[in-house]
Write a protein that holds these residues in place. Structure first.
Motif, short mmCIF file in Angstrom:
data_model
loop_
_atom_site.label_atom_id
_atom_site.label_comp_id
_atom_site.label_asym_id
_atom_site.label_seq_id
_atom_site.Cartn_x
_atom_site.Cartn_y
_atom_site.Cartn_z
N ALA A 34 9.85 2.15 5.21
CA ALA A 34 8.77 2.14 5.92
C ALA A 34 7.90 2.72 4.62
O ALA A 34 6.61 1.63 3.81
CB ALA A 34 8.08 2.69 6.45
N ILE A 38 5.98 -0.47 2.95
CA ILE A 38 4.53 -0.93 2.49
C ILE A 38 3.34 -0.51 1.38
O ILE A 38 2.62 -1.12 1.27
CB ILE A 38 3.48 0.79 3.87
CG1 ILE A 38 4.33 -0.13 5.57
CG2 ILE A 38 2.71 0.62 4.07
CD1 ILE A 38 4.28 0.63 6.79
N ILE A 96 9.06 -5.56 7.82
CA ILE A 96 8.40 -4.15 7.76
C ILE A 96 7.68 -4.86 6.43
O ILE A 96 5.66 -4.73 6.41
CB ILE A 96 8.38 -2.26 7.13
CG1 ILE A 96 9.38 -2.75 8.61
CG2 ILE A 96 7.44 -1.93 7.04
CD1 ILE A 96 9.60 -1.09 8.17
N THR A 100 3.86 -6.33 7.33
CA THR A 100 2.27 -6.15 6.20
C THR A 100 1.95 -7.31 5.53
O THR A 100 0.32 -6.39 4.90
CB THR A 100 2.69 -4.59 5.27
OG1 THR A 100 3.82 -3.80 6.53
CG2 THR A 100 2.02 -3.16 5.22
N ILE A 138 1.93 -4.41 10.89
CA ILE A 138 1.77 -2.86 10.72
C ILE A 138 2.73 -3.12 11.03
O ILE A 138 4.42 -2.94 11.50
CB ILE A 138 1.76 -2.18 9.36
CG1 ILE A 138 0.73 -2.83 8.61
CG2 ILE A 138 2.26 -1.12 9.47
CD1 ILE A 138 -0.20 -1.89 7.29
N GLY A 141 5.69 -5.04 13.04
CA GLY A 141 7.00 -5.32 12.21
C GLY A 141 7.82 -4.58 11.99
O GLY A 141 8.75 -4.34 11.55
N ILE A 142 7.30 -2.79 12.43
CA ILE A 142 8.63 -1.22 12.18
C ILE A 142 8.67 -1.76 13.41
O ILE A 142 9.76 -1.63 13.46
CB ILE A 142 6.98 -0.49 12.00
CG1 ILE A 142 6.76 -0.67 10.71
CG2 ILE A 142 8.00 1.03 13.24
CD1 ILE A 142 5.66 1.10 10.72
#
Length: 506
Positions: A34, A38, A96, A100, A138, A141-142
């Motif tokens: 992350a 990100i 991720i 994002t 986001i 995706g995580i």
């Protein structure tokens, strides 16, 4: 179900420890991924071409098979937690980053224009408008990355990082469905729990979510650092190949070393992988000791003009000398039993085609559908050499893990498999072992292999491990393998019982 409850009751502490290892690996990998993905998406949100290049790169990385990636990482960073985390981060970055970037670039342009009209700076617009609006994407995706990490982290057990994969691998190798179910179900539960946790995190503000993540990093890092500082003992890592027999042997090494030298702590890494995998780990210093067989040394590890002798003593001396001169490795005295390769068929196949020796296969080679261990299918002392010595060419060959190939022949998927002389499955599945009538297979005696440097630093290991020299007969090992693979007893318990019953341990 009764067996599952028995394992949960008797191995509760080990299972909790494995869950902790799995959680630690997963959390650290997710946080690192992350932290990389990100900010990278934020930087590239206004650079479409570079973003597409990055998406292609991360997509390509995801296509690399996990075992191949781990194999590449071992010579570079060793075994254990570090290569496992690197591999998991590589797989987790793509979902991720992709989510994002998509979340940030699909915001309504009118909202962007309104923020600019109100005089918001680039930083304030990102924190107050763009990130909050992109947060659902986001978080999605995580969540995808987390599920992927928890599933892939089971392979970390192959390189000594522990986790729930230990039970899955052990269940496969020992044909114990209870262990397999425990590992798989607990992994699924972890995925559900972490998914719920990520959903909760998504309901927090961006600032609060950052505080929670930072707190987790500090706690995990602090605990790992505390354990490292407070551990004053010398620690050795003893690893073994796939299967019950290597696990029995490494537990014998562990018990003998810790009994004779209380200042030394031994970590065991069972089901570590194939021969080349282990030898590279030993060369890099990622592991300290592992049991290797004399015939395998000569056929697969060292370069020698001499062929393996059919004398076990001569084969051992040749292997020992070559290891020392070529790799500065110390090879201690071998045990009594020989765990040589063999070929086995079903009784029905042997009776139908009158097959008793390997030479007899020549007459029916177009009917042979073989299932081989990956090592046997590649090594000179396996099928490549056997094919040349006997002039064999089978109709088809499939490679599969050791325990699976026995299931395959029992279910009629193949009709010939490779095996070892101490395998309990020959008896369990009523197979016929074919006679090696041309004496192709060299002697295979197991002995501890380590670096000369380790033996120089700890010369006491020679005396301790040589207690097994000339011990453990073929019958002894067959019985112990049967207890672990068929009766599903723990290898550590079986190993300790042997040492105690033979006066090698109090």
């Amino acid at each position: 179900m009764q067996q599952i409850w028995h394992i949960l009751h008797t191995q509760g502490g080990e299972i909790v420890q494995s869950i902790g290892q799995h959680i630690g690996l997963s959390l650290i990998s997710l946080l690192i991924a992350a932290v990389i993905a990100i900010p990278l998406a934020i930087i590239l949100m206004n650079h479409q071409r570079l973003a597409k290049v990055m998406l292609q790169i991360t997509s390509i990385l995801q296509t690399i098979p996990s075992l191949a990636l781990l194999g590449i990482l071992i010579p570079l960073v060793g075994i254990g937690t570090v290569p496992s985390i690197i591999a998991l981060v590589i797989y987790a970055v793509m979902p991720i980053f992709q989510n994002t970037y998509s979340g940030l670039t699909t915001i309504d342009p009118s909202l962007e224009e309104a923020a600019t009209a109100f005089g918001l700076s680039r930083r304030m617009k990102l924190l107050r408008i763009e990130l909050p609006l992109a947060m659902p994407m986001i978080i999605s995706g995580i969540r995808i990355a987390m599920v992927m990490i928890i599933g892939t982290a089971t392979l970390a057990a192959l390189i000594g990082a522990g986790g729930l994969g230990t039970y899955i691998l052990l269940g496969i190798e020992t044909n114990n469905n209870a262990l397999l179910i425990i590992g798989a179900v607990l992994s699924a539960i972890l995925a559900l729990v972490f998914g719920a946790g990520i959903d909760w995190l998504g309901r927090l503000t961006f600032k609060k979510a950052g505080i929670v993540l930072a707190t987790l990093v500090v706690l995990i890092g602090g605990f790992a650092g505390y354990r490292q500082v407070t551990n004053s003992q010398t620690t050795l890592t003893v690893a073994g190949k796939l299967g019950s027999e290597p696990e029995i042997l490494i537990n014998m090494y562990k018990d003998l070393i810790e009994h004779d030298h209380p200042n030394i702590k031994v970590n065991t890494k069972a089901n570590f992988g194939a021969t080349s995998f282990l030898f590279k780990a030993l060369q890099s210093g990622s592991i300290d000791i592992y049991p290797e067989f004399t015939g395998t040394v000569l056929e697969s590890l060292v370069k020698t003009k001499q062929s393996a002798s059919h004398s076990p003593a001569k084969t051992y001396q040749l292997a020992k000398s070559a290891l020392k001169s070529q790799y500065q490795m110390a090879y201690l005295k071998p045990m009594a039993y020989q765990n040589g390769y063999d070929l086995a068929v079903t009784r029905q196949f042997a009776k139908k085609y009158h097959v008793k020796t390997i030479s007899d296969l020549i007459q029916v080679e177009n009917r042979v559908h073989a299932g081989f261990d990956p090592d046997f299918n590649q090594q000179k002392d396996g099928y490549p050499g056997l094919r040349q010595a006997y002039g064999l060419k089978f109709a088809s060959i499939k490679t599969m893990e050791p325990s699976i190939r026995y299931k395959a022949i029992a279910n009629g998927k193949v009709n010939l498999v490779d095996g070892y002389t101490t395998d309990p499955e020959v008896q369990a599945y009523h197979l016929v072992v074919l006679k090696d009538d041309r004496n192709f297979f060299p002697p295979y005696q197991g002995a501890p292999l380590m670096s000369e440097k380790l033996l120089t630093d700890h010369p006491e290991l020679r005396t301790t491990l040589n207690k097994l020299a000339g011990k453990v007969t073929t019958t002894d090992m067959q019985k112990m393998n049967y207890q672990v693979s068929v009766k599903h007893q723990k290898a550590a318990v079986v190993a300790r019982d042997y040492l105690r019953s033979h006066g090698l341990l109090d």
